[in-house]
Design an enzyme around this catalytic site. Structure first.
Site, short mmCIF file in Angstrom:
data_model
loop_
_atom_site.label_atom_id
_atom_site.label_comp_id
_atom_site.label_asym_id
_atom_site.label_seq_id
_atom_site.Cartn_x
_atom_site.Cartn_y
_atom_site.Cartn_z
N SER A 1 0.72 -1.28 -0.06
CA SER A 1 0.15 0.32 0.02
C SER A 1 0.77 1.34 -0.07
O SER A 1 1.55 0.80 0.64
CB SER A 1 -0.88 0.48 1.44
OG SER A 1 -1.35 0.93 1.86
N TYR B 1 -1.87 0.36 10.57
CA TYR B 1 -1.95 -0.91 9.42
C TYR B 1 -0.78 -0.10 8.25
O TYR B 1 -0.32 -1.76 7.95
CB TYR B 1 -3.32 -0.59 8.42
CG TYR B 1 -3.65 -0.75 6.82
CD1 TYR B 1 -3.64 -1.70 6.85
CD2 TYR B 1 -3.87 0.38 6.36
CE1 TYR B 1 -3.86 -2.43 5.81
CE2 TYR B 1 -3.57 0.18 4.89
CZ TYR B 1 -3.53 -1.52 4.43
OH TYR B 1 -3.85 -1.57 2.91
N LYS C 1 1.81 -3.20 6.13
CA LYS C 1 2.17 -3.87 5.50
C LYS C 1 3.63 -3.46 4.78
O LYS C 1 4.81 -4.24 4.90
CB LYS C 1 1.74 -2.92 4.51
CG LYS C 1 0.27 -2.61 4.12
CD LYS C 1 0.38 -3.97 3.13
CE LYS C 1 -1.75 -4.37 3.54
NZ LYS C 1 -1.52 -5.35 3.14
N1 LIG Z 1 -9.12 -0.85 -0.56
C1 LIG Z 1 -7.91 -0.41 -0.36
O1 LIG Z 1 -8.18 0.71 -0.28
C2 LIG Z 1 -6.29 -1.10 -0.67
C3 LIG Z 1 -5.22 -0.10 -0.54
C4 LIG Z 1 -3.99 -0.12 -0.57
C5 LIG Z 1 -3.87 -1.55 -0.42
N2 LIG Z 1 -5.13 -2.22 0.32
C6 LIG Z 1 -4.42 -3.32 0.48
O2 LIG Z 1 -5.36 -4.27 -0.58
C7 LIG Z 1 -5.81 -5.88 0.26
C8 LIG Z 1 -6.66 -6.65 -0.25
O3 LIG Z 1 -7.87 -4.70 -0.13
P1 LIG Z 1 -9.83 -4.76 0.06
O4 LIG Z 1 -9.39 -3.87 -0.07
O5 LIG Z 1 -9.93 -6.13 -0.95
O6 LIG Z 1 -9.78 -5.57 1.60
P2 LIG Z 1 -11.32 -6.59 1.54
O7 LIG Z 1 -10.98 -6.27 2.95
O8 LIG Z 1 -12.21 -6.17 0.95
O9 LIG Z 1 -10.03 -7.90 1.49
C9 LIG Z 1 -9.55 -8.87 2.54
C10 LIG Z 1 -10.04 -9.84 2.66
O10 LIG Z 1 -9.53 -10.47 2.97
C11 LIG Z 1 -10.18 -11.76 3.98
N3 LIG Z 1 -8.63 -11.81 5.53
C12 LIG Z 1 -8.31 -10.58 6.48
N4 LIG Z 1 -8.34 -11.70 7.59
C13 LIG Z 1 -7.37 -13.00 7.20
C14 LIG Z 1 -7.15 -14.34 7.40
N5 LIG Z 1 -6.54 -13.82 8.18
N6 LIG Z 1 -7.15 -15.26 6.25
C15 LIG Z 1 -8.30 -15.29 5.91
N7 LIG Z 1 -8.98 -13.96 4.80
C16 LIG Z 1 -8.89 -13.00 6.19
C17 LIG Z 1 -10.91 -10.61 4.77
O11 LIG Z 1 -12.40 -11.40 4.98
C18 LIG Z 1 -11.12 -9.95 3.63
O12 LIG Z 1 -12.43 -10.97 2.46
C19 LIG Z 1 -5.64 -5.84 1.05
O13 LIG Z 1 -4.13 -6.51 2.04
C20 LIG Z 1 -4.95 -4.37 1.86
O14 LIG Z 1 -4.41 -3.78 2.96
C21 LIG Z 1 -6.20 -2.19 0.02
#
Ligand SMILES: NC(=O)c1ccc[n+]([C@@H]2O[C@H](COP(=O)([O-])OP(=O)(O)OC[C@H]3O[C@@H](n4cnc5c(N)ncnc54)[C@H](O)[C@@H]3O)[C@@H](O)[C@H]2O)c1
Length: 361
Positions: A135, A160, A164
């Site tokens: 991120s 958070y 990362k």
């Molecule tokens: N959406 C954003 O703005 C954004 C920006 C930068 C980075 N990210 C990163 O991208 C990735 C996906 O983000 P997203 O927006 O799809 O989030 P999201 O919450 O929709 O998806 C993450 C998924 O991981 C699952 N999860 C969490 N902990 C878990 C565990 N211990 N075991 C199994 N499953 C688990 C959750 O149930 C969820 O379905 C994440 O790593 C997030 O940090 C997201």
């Protein structure tokens, strides 16, 4: 060789963590469309398994799903042992900045220990190719803009983001210690939008404060107004500036990253995924109103702990290295069919909008 056999012999299997989540589910659509087989796990803490049913309907292909927590290392090992896996895309994480400041231990445990369990299962099963969801938060409050991959990381402003950063450092150390590792850390800027079918979108089960779904809820009257956190940042209109990228562009960036892993031994390589175009919260709201003709009432509140004024990337290295080009403009990210604006989507309970982002362009 017969073309069918030659295609089959090339089919590779991707193990996706967090596959029922927002970015994971959109990425699986692209992976299936590109001919990959997908095995995915999710503990469903912030998503619903129905997302995968819709992925299957959209693509006409099957996904193998296990409801499994990465903290349950034993089950993760068993799943790895059952399948022949070529690559891992690691999305699973807890991602709410505010929540991470309140419950730091839960975030460190889930994100860092969960990743260690995953890495151990990969090693035990001879899988060394990985794309990690990092991120832009790893850059902290940036010293200069736009942010390139050479910008220092680590001065992170929230828990958070620190998880990362720690995971990136761990993966870097691993790739120094063991030659076999081949890892790309994709540093996303701000993903928004949804699949053009309107069948998939951002559908969290937890409370969310992400701008796009929040505005969507105000637009349909589910929330009375939008709260904008911070009006005194050092930006042209005082509100935070972000670099928005369409989730389908982000998804195709992951498919390109797998191709890159096949072609080169990178050890550990971080790449930005963003458009390099900054948009303030107020500009976002005004553009949304202009495109949809829906008024979005808003109020200002104080800055949120952990937020920074501006995050805009120089995305040129990511585009060049991955031979990948984002194609959806900011207008496309916001745009959806006005006639469907107030339709209640039967499947997307949190979002309630048809994000028919591409159909009009
Ligand atoms: N959406 C954003 O703005 C954004 C920006 C930068 C980075 N990210 C990163 O991208 C990735 C996906 O983000 P997203 O927006 O799809 O989030 P999201 O919450 O929709 O998806 C993450 C998924 O991981 C699952 N999860 C969490 N902990 C878990 C565990 N211990 N075991 C199994 N499953 C688990 C959750 O149930 C969820 O379905 C994440 O790593 C997030 O940090 C997201």
């Amino acid at each position: 060789m017969c073309p069918v056999l030659s295609k089959m012999s090339k089919q590779k299997t991707v193990f996706v963590t967090g596959g029922t989540g927002y970015i994971g589910s959109h990425c699986i659509v692209d992976l299936l469309n590109e001919g990959y087989e997908v095995i995915t796990i999710d503990n469903l803490t912030n998503s619903r398994s129905g997302a995968l049913r819709r992925v299957e309907e959209i693509t006409g292909k099957k996904v193998t799903f296990y409801q499994c927590d990465l903290l349950d290392g034993e089950t993760v090992h068993k799943i790895f042992a059952k399948h022949k896996i070529d690559y891992v895309i690691h999305f699973a994480a807890m991602k709410a900045v505010g929540e991470s400041m309140q419950f730091p231990l839960i975030y460190y445990k889930n994100n860092v220990i969960g990743t260690i369990n995953l890495i151990e299962a990969m090693k035990a099963n001879n899988v060394y190719q990985m794309v990690f969801s990092s991120s832009c938060t790893v850059y902290g409050d940036p010293e200069h803009l736009p942010i390139t991959e050479d910008h220092p990381t680590g001065a992170v402003t929230n828990v958070y983001g620190r998880t990362k950063y720690l995971i990136e450092e761990m993966l870097k150390d691993l790739s120094r210690a063991e030659e076999k590792w081949n890892i790309i850390a994709l540093r996303y800027f701000n993903p928004v939008g949804a699949h053009p079918s309107g069948r998939l979108g951002e559908d969290p089960t937890k409370n969310f404060t992400n701008l796009m779904p929040y505005i969507g809820q105000v637009a349909i009257g589910k929330k009375p107004n939008l709260t904008i956190f911070g009006s005194d940042y050092d930006t042209p209109d005082g509100t935070g500036v972000r670099d928005y990228i369409h989730v389908m562009d982000l998804a195709s960036g992951h498919v390109s990253a797998l191709t890159k892993l096949d072609q080169e031994h990178l050890k550990f390589k971080p790449l930005n995924l963003g458009l390099g175009h900054g948009i303030s919260v107020l500009e976002f709201v005004k553009e949304f109103e202009r495109l949809t003709k829906v008024h979005i009432p808003y109020e200002f509140a104080g800055r949120r702990i952990g937020d920074v004024a501006t995050l805009v990337c120089d995305g040129s290295r990511g585009m060049k290295e991955l031979k990948w080009q984002p194609t959806r403009s900011f207008q496309v990210m916001c745009k959806y069919r006005c006639s469907q604006l107030f339709s209640i989507h039967p499947f997307i309970s949190g979002f309630h909008l048809y994000w028919d982002c591409l159909a009009l362009i």
